[in-house]
Design a protein around this motif. Structure first.
Motif, PDB file in Angstrom:
ATOM      1  N   GLU A 107      30.753  38.073  41.440  1.00  0.00           N
ATOM      2  CA  GLU A 107      31.487  39.337  41.573  1.00  0.00           C
ATOM      3  C   GLU A 107      32.775  39.158  42.357  1.00  0.00           C
ATOM      4  O   GLU A 107      33.785  39.805  42.060  1.00  0.00           O
ATOM      5  N   HIS A 108      32.768  38.265  43.333  1.00  0.00           N
ATOM      6  CA  HIS A 108      33.982  38.034  44.111  1.00  0.00           C
ATOM      7  C   HIS A 108      35.115  37.534  43.203  1.00  0.00           C
ATOM      8  O   HIS A 108      36.247  38.039  43.249  1.00  0.00           O
ATOM      9  N   VAL A 109      34.801  36.568  42.351  1.00  0.00           N
ATOM     10  CA  VAL A 109      35.818  36.039  41.436  1.00  0.00           C
ATOM     11  C   VAL A 109      36.184  37.089  40.392  1.00  0.00           C
ATOM     12  O   VAL A 109      37.350  37.210  39.982  1.00  0.00           O
ATOM     13  N   ALA A 110      35.201  37.882  39.948  1.00  0.00           N
ATOM     14  CA  ALA A 110      35.476  38.938  38.969  1.00  0.00           C
ATOM     15  C   ALA A 110      36.490  39.934  39.526  1.00  0.00           C
ATOM     16  O   ALA A 110      37.408  40.384  38.811  1.00  0.00           O
ATOM     17  N   VAL A 111      36.349  40.287  40.799  1.00  0.00           N
ATOM     18  CA  VAL A 111      37.300  41.208  41.432  1.00  0.00           C
ATOM     19  C   VAL A 111      38.690  40.574  41.497  1.00  0.00           C
ATOM     20  O   VAL A 111      39.705  41.231  41.242  1.00  0.00           O
ATOM     21  N   LEU A 112      38.751  39.284  41.841  1.00  0.00           N
ATOM     22  CA  LEU A 112      40.035  38.595  41.882  1.00  0.00           C
ATOM     23  C   LEU A 112      40.717  38.621  40.512  1.00  0.00           C
ATOM     24  O   LEU A 112      41.928  38.855  40.406  1.00  0.00           O
ATOM     25  N   LEU A 113      39.947  38.374  39.466  1.00  0.00           N
ATOM     26  CA  LEU A 113      40.507  38.375  38.111  1.00  0.00           C
ATOM     27  C   LEU A 113      40.938  39.775  37.687  1.00  0.00           C
ATOM     28  O   LEU A 113      41.939  39.946  36.970  1.00  0.00           O
ATOM     29  N   HIS A 114      40.161  40.783  38.104  1.00  0.00           N
ATOM     30  CA  HIS A 114      40.520  42.166  37.777  1.00  0.00           C
ATOM     31  C   HIS A 114      41.886  42.496  38.367  1.00  0.00           C
ATOM     32  O   HIS A 114      42.758  43.076  37.697  1.00  0.00           O
ATOM     33  N   ASP A 115      42.104  42.149  39.623  1.00  0.00           N
ATOM     34  CA  ASP A 115      43.405  42.391  40.248  1.00  0.00           C
ATOM     35  C   ASP A 115      44.499  41.578  39.570  1.00  0.00           C
ATOM     36  O   ASP A 115      45.624  42.064  39.367  1.00  0.00           O
ATOM     37  N   ARG A 123      46.803  31.484  40.943  1.00  0.00           N
ATOM     38  CA  ARG A 123      46.282  30.177  40.546  1.00  0.00           C
ATOM     39  C   ARG A 123      44.888  29.944  41.126  1.00  0.00           C
ATOM     40  O   ARG A 123      44.009  29.378  40.463  1.00  0.00           O
ATOM     41  N   ARG A 124      44.669  30.364  42.367  1.00  0.00           N
ATOM     42  CA  ARG A 124      43.353  30.192  42.980  1.00  0.00           C
ATOM     43  C   ARG A 124      42.299  30.982  42.194  1.00  0.00           C
ATOM     44  O   ARG A 124      41.208  30.468  41.902  1.00  0.00           O
ATOM     45  N   ALA A 125      42.635  32.220  41.841  1.00  0.00           N
ATOM     46  CA  ALA A 125      41.688  33.055  41.099  1.00  0.00           C
ATOM     47  C   ALA A 125      41.337  32.424  39.752  1.00  0.00           C
ATOM     48  O   ALA A 125      40.163  32.396  39.348  1.00  0.00           O
ATOM     49  N   ASN A 178      42.970  39.112  28.538  1.00  0.00           N
ATOM     50  CA  ASN A 178      42.148  37.910  28.669  1.00  0.00           C
ATOM     51  C   ASN A 178      41.525  37.813  30.061  1.00  0.00           C
ATOM     52  O   ASN A 178      40.355  37.431  30.212  1.00  0.00           O
ATOM     53  N   ALA A 179      42.299  38.174  31.083  1.00  0.00           N
ATOM     54  CA  ALA A 179      41.761  38.142  32.449  1.00  0.00           C
ATOM     55  C   ALA A 179      40.645  39.165  32.610  1.00  0.00           C
ATOM     56  O   ALA A 179      39.623  38.895  33.257  1.00  0.00           O
ATOM     57  N   LEU A 180      40.804  40.348  32.024  1.00  0.00           N
ATOM     58  CA  LEU A 180      39.755  41.372  32.109  1.00  0.00           C
ATOM     59  C   LEU A 180      38.485  40.925  31.382  1.00  0.00           C
ATOM     60  O   LEU A 180      37.363  41.169  31.849  1.00  0.00           O
ATOM     61  N   LEU A 181      38.651  40.272  30.241  1.00  0.00           N
ATOM     62  CA  LEU A 181      37.477  39.802  29.499  1.00  0.00           C
ATOM     63  C   LEU A 181      36.723  38.738  30.293  1.00  0.00           C
ATOM     64  O   LEU A 181      35.486  38.742  30.340  1.00  0.00           O
TER      65      LEU A 181
END
Length: 937
Positions: free
Chosen positions: A381-389, A367-369, A405-408
């Motif tokens: 980039e920090h948030v992008a890494v969170l979404l990637h995981d 939820r935080r991500a 959708n998260a990867l996009l």
């Protein structure tokens, strides 16, 4: 004339030729109102929420009234005319100018003044009401009743409303049907008159789904379900919400917003109450919408005040939200109120709310991500890494669409071109292999290349491109080169994460399977040997063995395969369900996967992983063929083939077409079987798809075997397999066919060589079905003798009835041998058992073979009606044991005739007695006679 009108209404179906979905009850109410009004006037007020369909019902009522011979007058209130005196009466009286002129002078003058046709001033309301009632009564006759239809009654101007309120009390004095509509809770001219009311309720889910499907057939199923849930049965919302989505969102190629946007018409309905709230209340509602949990504690902390609840009071008083007394959570009375809150918020307010909510969740939480991603303005980039995981956590939970959708979104937030390119390529990979829309893959790969020219050389890009080539055009050779090069270039096979490496190797497995060439599997073996013992997915070695070469390699991995299969009921990832099930297909583990595969199909029907749903449908069809549920095969394969056409899965379609061809061959539809077999070869050969050539030979051989053309069957089978060698996984499905064709066509050495290989490889240990077939095949290899021990061992296989077609073919072969050995009495039970099964399966060529053999024993087959007969409660062995017992034979005598032990005969009789509702031999004859009549229909 009135009788004619009544007859016309009686003959009219209230619901016929009406496009109002789910409104049959309301249409009957309207129909009843019109029928009653002919003899004595009647009135009804329809109430309901805005958009629930009141106007649509009034339109139908007006149409039906006109068709039945009523004169129809319509009045519609409006906010614009609400301050214009007598605007409503003007609408109603305008068509009655001739009737007004025929009234007494004072009444005519009164109404002309109301209409502005004279300089006189309207008198008091009671006089106007009296004149209106007079003209309506004069107009309404039994020969031609009057239907007065009033829409939006609460918005009529006050003078008109007062007059109509008085008139409504006297509608029963004439042939007048008064039908009005108003929003629930609004005061109208009928309030307090005692007139009957009928509330128009929202549509139920079934009707709502049907309405959306009818008007918007192209909507993806999951999108349709989302709209139905949000609209809460409101027809206007159901018809308007799809127009707010773009084409990709409607077909689920684009991301659906968390809160659906509103059309202009819906905004006027749902934004009105929200816009009147204080700013602080709107901010609190925005937090509630974006949080979605309804937890008041979260809202209190987020607003940095312990007194958050009073801020909701205006919204509660306005009927927009309520606090559930049982859960203590905030609930929006209608989901579209959430959309209204979003519509009235600014982008800055939404980012603020997401940032506030992000702080409410611990670091590392999903939820935080998600909240941080929505609060971000530019690359992060920090948030992008969170979404990637988060994407891969989501994928493991079985939501492939959510993962993509998260990867996009992660790609949009990537701070570097390399990160953006890699994440787009990964999204393309998952889209090609899991969600099923090949049309998006090329665009994603092009975008990845635009972000980083090196992206096309990455492992995810290679997997996506290979999947597109494989699933689309069936280009296995190019797909294999792409995958092998990408895997080899992936540093030490650890440059990419385990998920992408696993996808690459699983895709390579599929390439090898469809190529049908044993040498191609070396590329998989090389990669797995380099990874050993740290394969990225424990399914890989199992699939390589059980799917790639089950005859030689499956036995050691069966315990692990059985463990994976037994755990499928707990598995949430559809990818793992399908891959485990596919690994078990050739070693007969599909029955243990059925319920899990059906979950995958349901997910695909709901817009989830369509690629996997197609495979699941065809695996279920495989299982249906093996277990004799042949009537299910067509429905399963038709659905899968439909998806293949929709999503352009050309290669994926061939296993489904093969199964349809196999069913056609088994049932004697030679033309369909031949067409399917020839098409398999013509499409597969130019592309090097050896498995399609094997499929084709299987279909042709089965057709030939059904006609007892063993030489032709042997010719087809030897075009794809070799005596004494099991090089293709599909060879396990051809064991019986090959030995039967070889033994009957004079190729005894080849039949023997095949059997020796079967024994040497321990095929009988792979599954009970294969053990049964191996024993049966060994029994028919020598045409010169009848090996009763082998036949009996095959027939005694535990749960042999689970594979009726295979079992019936063994019974047929046994009966044929016994008859040729002049043991006609012993042959008959086996031939009769085979005939009964073939008739149930509608396997007409085998039915003919069994019936001819039975006649050759001197027994005329009983006439049957396979489509209507009630199935016998007895198994074939129980039936024939009971028949012989009914003639007075002892267990020992029966055992001698049927080549069974006396103990087995006793067991069959013990099973038969309760099924026939008898307790001893004495009642068998009558019970069997009655049962035979029922079974024959």
């Amino acid at each position: 004339m009135s009788d004619k009108l009544t007859g016309a209404l009686s003959a009219m179906d209230p619901c016929a030729a009406v496009s109002l979905v789910g409104r049959s009850a309301e249409l009957r109410v309207v129909h009843s109102l019109l029928a009653t009004a002919i003899d004595r006037g009647s009135g009804l007020m329809l109430t309901g929420a805005a958009g629930v369909g009141k106007t649509a019902l009034l339109d139908v009522a007006a149409q039906r009234a006109a068709e039945a011979g009523f004169r129809v007058l319509r009045v519609t209130g409006s906010q614009f005319d609400r301050t214009v005196s007598f605007a409503g009466l003007h609408q109603m009286l305008q068509p009655l100018s001739e009737e007004i002129a025929a009234l007494p002078t004072h009444q005519a003058a009164t109404l002309q003044a109301v209409l502005g046709l004279s300089e006189g001033q309207p008198v008091e309301f009671i006089a106007i009401a009296s004149a209106v009632h007079a003209v309506l009564s004069q107009t309404a006759t039994r020969a031609r009743p009057l239907a007065l239809i009033v829409d939006d009654a609460a918005w009529l101007d006050r003078p008109s409303a007062m007059v109509l309120g008085i008139v409504s009390r006297y509608v029963r004095t004439g042939s007048i049907a008064l039908l009005a509509a108003s929003r629930t809770g609004d005061e109208s001219f009928l309030s307090g008159t005692g007139m009957a009311t009928h509330e128009i309720r929202p549509l139920d889910d079934t009707a709502a789904t049907a309405l959306v499907a009818e008007r918007f057939p192209a909507l993806a199923p999951r999108v349709r379900r989302r709209l139905v849930a949000e609209a809460r049965g409101n027809p206007l919302a159901l018809l308007e919400l799809p127009s707010t989505l773009d084409k990709p969102q409607q077909t689920e190629r684009g991301t659906l917003p968390a809160v659906l946007p509103l059309s202009d018409r819906l905004k006027r309905i749902y934004c009105e109450g929200v816009s009147a709230l204080p700013a602080g209340t709107r901010r609190l509602l925005l937090l509630a919408v974006l949080d979605g949990s309804g937890d008041l504690r979260t809202l209190r902390r987020a607003m940095a005040t312990p007194e958050a609840r009073p801020g909701l009071c205006p919204a509660e008083r306005g009927g927009l939200v309520q606090v559930d007394v049982e859960t203590g959570k905030l609930v929006f009375r209608h989901p579209l109120t959430r959309s209204a809150v979003m519509e009235l918020s600014t982008s800055a307010e939404r980012r603020w709310a997401h940032q506030v909510l992000a702080e409410e969740f611990p670091a590392g939480s999903d939820r935080r991500a998600l909240h941080l991603a929505d609060a971000a303005v530019g690359p992060d980039e920090h948030v992008a890494v969170l979404l990637h995981d988060l994407a891969y956590d989501t994928l493991r939970r079985g939501d492939a669409v959510g993962a993509i959708n998260a990867l996009l979104r992660a790609s949009e937030l990537s701070a570097t071109g390399a990160g953006k390119g890699r994440r787009l390529a990964e999204a393309a990979c998952l889209g090609a292999n899991i969600t099923g829309d090949l049309r998006n893959v090329r665009d994603l790969l092009d975008n990845a290349t635009g972000a980083d020219s090196r992206a096309t050389r990455s492992l995810p890009a290679a997997v996506a491109a290979a999947s597109q080539l494989l699933n689309g055009e069936g280009d296995v050779d190019t797909a294999q080169r792409l995958l092998v090069n990408a895997i080899d270039n992936d540093a030490t096979l650890r440059q990419s994460d385990d998920t992408m490496l696993s996808e690459a190797l699983h895709t390579l497995l599929r390439v090898c399977f469809f190529s049908g060439r044993p040498d191609v599997w070396r590329s998989v073996d090389t990669a797995l040997s380099r990874l050993h013992p740290h394969a990225p997915d424990p399914q890989l070695p199992v699939m390589r063995a059980a799917l790639g070469d089950p005859a030689h390699l499956a036995l050691p991995v069966l315990p692990r395969l059985d463990e994976l299969t037994s755990d499928l009921h707990r598995e949430t990832d559809p990818t793992r369900i399908v891959r485990t099930s596919a690994a078990g297909a050739y070693v007969d583990r599909l029955p243990g996967s059925r319920s899990s595969l059906r979950r995958v199909v349901d997910d695909g029907r709901g817009g989830g992983a369509v690629t996997l749903a197609i495979e699941a449908l065809f695996l279920l069809a495989n299982d249906a063929y093996a277990t004799g549920q042949w009537d299910d095969i067509t429905a399963l394969t038709d659905e899968g083939l439909g998806w293949c056409t929709t999503y352009n899965y050309r290669l994926q379609a061939w296993p489904g077409r093969f199964l349809q061809g196999l069913l056609a061959a088994a049932r004697g539809d030679d033309e369909t079987a031949r067409t399917v077999a020839n098409t398999l070869v013509s499409w597969g050969n130019p592309r090097g798809l050896g498995i399609l050539r094997t499929y084709s030979a299987h279909v042709k051989a089965l057709s030939a075997l059904g006609d007892a053309d063993f030489g032709m069957a042997y010719y087809h089978l030897t075009s794809v397999t070799e005596a004494g060698r099991l090089t293709s996984p599909h060879d396990l499905w051809l064991l019986w066919d090959f030995v039967e064709a070889a033994a009957h066509s004079g190729h005894h050495a080849e039949a023997t060589a095949h059997l020796e290989t079967i024994r040497a490889l321990g095929v009988h240990q792979l599954s009970p079905r294969l053990a049964m077939i191996a024993d049966g095949a060994a029994a028919i290899a020598d045409q010169a003798s009848v090996d009763r021990d082998l036949f009996e061992r095959a027939l005694a296989t535990p749960d042999a009835e689970c594979w009726p077609f295979d079992l019936a073919r063994i019974h047929l072969a046994y009966g044929e041998r016994l008859r040729r050995a002049r043991a006609s009495g012993a042959a008959r039970p086996h031939l009769t058992a085979a005939l009964a099964t073939f008739e149930r399966l509608r396997a007409s060529p085998w039915t003919t073979r069994a019936a001819n053999e039975l006649r050759a024993t001197g027994l005329q087959p009983r006439p049957t009606n396979a489509t209507k007969a009630r199935p016998s409660p007895l198994t074939p062995q129980e039936w024939h044991t009971a028949q012989l017992a009914a003639t007075g034979l002892t267990n020992k005598q029966i055992a001698a005739q049927l080549f069974l032990s006396p103990r087995t005969v006793a067991a069959h009789l013990r099973n038969a007695y309760p099924k026939l509702n008898v307790t001893s031999r004495a009642g068998l004859r009558d019970a069997l006679t009655g049962l035979a009549g029922e079974v024959e229909g």
